[in-house]
Design a protein around this motif. Structure first.
Motif, mmCIF file in Angstrom:
data_model
loop_
_atom_site.group_PDB
_atom_site.id
_atom_site.type_symbol
_atom_site.label_atom_id
_atom_site.label_comp_id
_atom_site.label_asym_id
_atom_site.label_seq_id
_atom_site.Cartn_x
_atom_site.Cartn_y
_atom_site.Cartn_z
ATOM 1 N N ASP A 152 0.825 -1.211 0.000
ATOM 2 C CA ASP A 152 0.000 0.000 0.000
ATOM 3 C C ASP A 152 0.858 1.259 0.000
ATOM 4 O O ASP A 152 0.532 2.247 -0.682
ATOM 5 C CB ASP A 152 -0.931 0.003 1.219
ATOM 6 N N ALA A 172 -11.361 4.781 -8.820
ATOM 7 C CA ALA A 172 -11.336 3.357 -9.193
ATOM 8 C C ALA A 172 -12.485 2.573 -8.583
ATOM 9 O O ALA A 172 -12.914 2.839 -7.443
ATOM 10 C CB ALA A 172 -10.015 2.740 -8.763
ATOM 11 N N ASP A 173 -12.992 1.626 -9.354
ATOM 12 C CA ASP A 173 -13.983 0.684 -8.835
ATOM 13 C C ASP A 173 -13.310 -0.376 -7.965
ATOM 14 O O ASP A 173 -13.910 -0.870 -7.010
ATOM 15 C CB ASP A 173 -14.729 0.002 -9.990
ATOM 16 N N SER A 174 -12.079 -0.740 -8.319
ATOM 17 C CA SER A 174 -11.353 -1.735 -7.524
ATOM 18 C C SER A 174 -9.852 -1.545 -7.713
ATOM 19 O O SER A 174 -9.397 -1.145 -8.789
ATOM 20 C CB SER A 174 -11.751 -3.158 -7.927
ATOM 21 N N VAL A 175 -9.102 -1.832 -6.657
ATOM 22 C CA VAL A 175 -7.636 -1.802 -6.684
ATOM 23 C C VAL A 175 -7.153 -3.093 -6.023
ATOM 24 O O VAL A 175 -7.443 -3.337 -4.845
ATOM 25 C CB VAL A 175 -7.059 -0.576 -5.945
ATOM 26 N N THR A 176 -6.438 -3.908 -6.781
ATOM 27 C CA THR A 176 -5.937 -5.173 -6.228
ATOM 28 C C THR A 176 -4.410 -5.177 -6.300
ATOM 29 O O THR A 176 -3.809 -4.531 -7.169
ATOM 30 C CB THR A 176 -6.477 -6.385 -7.007
ATOM 31 N N TYR A 191 -0.005 -4.496 -9.374
ATOM 32 C CA TYR A 191 -1.242 -3.787 -9.052
ATOM 33 C C TYR A 191 -2.136 -3.762 -10.285
ATOM 34 O O TYR A 191 -1.656 -3.623 -11.414
ATOM 35 C CB TYR A 191 -0.958 -2.342 -8.628
ATOM 36 N N GLU A 192 -3.446 -3.881 -10.029
ATOM 37 C CA GLU A 192 -4.432 -3.720 -11.095
ATOM 38 C C GLU A 192 -5.490 -2.736 -10.608
ATOM 39 O O GLU A 192 -6.132 -2.963 -9.587
ATOM 40 C CB GLU A 192 -5.071 -5.044 -11.483
ATOM 41 N N ILE A 193 -5.641 -1.646 -11.369
ATOM 42 C CA ILE A 193 -6.586 -0.589 -10.999
ATOM 43 C C ILE A 193 -7.646 -0.518 -12.084
ATOM 44 O O ILE A 193 -7.335 -0.254 -13.254
ATOM 45 C CB ILE A 193 -5.876 0.767 -10.852
ATOM 46 N N GLU A 194 -8.875 -0.761 -11.693
ATOM 47 C CA GLU A 194 -9.981 -0.783 -12.642
ATOM 48 C C GLU A 194 -10.932 0.369 -12.353
ATOM 49 O O GLU A 194 -11.511 0.458 -11.265
ATOM 50 C CB GLU A 194 -10.725 -2.112 -12.559
ATOM 51 N N HIS A 199 -8.141 1.615 -17.303
ATOM 52 C CA HIS A 199 -7.611 0.431 -16.627
ATOM 53 C C HIS A 199 -6.089 0.573 -16.572
ATOM 54 O O HIS A 199 -5.468 1.056 -17.526
ATOM 55 C CB HIS A 199 -7.983 -0.825 -17.402
#
Length: 241
Positions: A152, A172-176, A191-194, A199
């Motif tokens: 993080d 973002a809708d989601s951050v993984t 990291y994947e930021i959608e 994207h």
């Protein structure tokens, strides 16, 4: 006085009275139908020949794309300081002095990074799709990092020098995030930021006393269309040397 008929007259009379034998038909009039068996064999042969010809002419040869190793080329990045940018004061052979590599799609264009940009936010290289410039990949680096901080914290620190990344994270809708190791035991954060409109895939690692961050960004329509290729770019990044 008796009349003697000439032989020709007699022969002529005789030929007129004697029934003549029918003449055989001329060659042009002869029609000999082929046996049924021969016709069947001929039809079978012609059908087989036509089928073989069709197969030979319509069979698709192996695609060149299927046997081609890739549709990408390897970029060799040096992460040189602004003073040595472009080979000035350093080694201009990028492959020999490369610190990282990643794949670039054929047809993408390289954006020239200025010394000022390199010195302020650490951008070292960037390529983009000429049909949609927001679809791109680029790498930034920061010196003085021996190891990665918690996941993080790393992402937040990257966003401090990248306004676009800040906006993407905020909406973002989601951050993984995930952690992985390569064959040499080197740690990478992925990291994947959608978001609704874009994207982003980010890979971060530490090596050579530097922190490297590789970004693959695309607007939503391009992401939906090119997702597999963009993930390939993300996975191709690694440090070398």
């Amino acid at each position: 006085m008796a009349t003697i008929s000439s032989p020709s007259a007699i022969l002529s009379s005789s030929s007129n009275t004697t029934p003549s034998s029918p003449k055989p038909p001329s060659k042009s009039q002869l029609t000999i139908p082929p046996p049924k068996t021969a016709l069947t064999n001929l039809t079978t042969t012609l059908t087989a020949t036509a089928l073989a010809t069709t197969i030979l002419t319509t069979s698709t040869p192996p695609s060149l794309a299927a046997v081609s190793p890739s549709n990408y080329f390897i970029y060799y990045g040096t992460a040189a300081s602004a003073a040595n940018y472009g080979g000035y004061g350093g080694n201009s052979d990028k492959k020999a002095s490369a610190e990282y590599i990643y794949d670039v799609p054929d047809g993408w264009k390289e954006r020239l990074v200025s010394k000022v940009e390199k010195g302020t936010n650490g951008t070292d290289s960037e390529f983009y799709n000429p049909k949609k410039k927001q679809e791109k990949e680029y790498l930034t680096y920061l010196a003085g990092f021996r190891q990665l901080a918690p996941k993080d914290a790393v992402l937040n620190n990257l966003a401090l020098s990248d306004v676009s990344l800040q906006d993407l994270i905020a909406s973002a809708d989601s951050v993984t995030s995930t952690e992985r190791q390569d064959a040499n035991g080197q740690v990478y954060y992925d990291y994947e930021i959608e978001g609704i409109g874009a994207h982003s895939l980010i890979s971060v690692t530490c090596a050579n006393n530097k922190l490297y961050a590789h970004f693959v960004n695309a607007p939503a329509p391009e992401w939906n269309r090119d997702q597999d290729a963009l993930r390939h770019l993300h996975q191709s990044f690694k440090t070398v040397g």
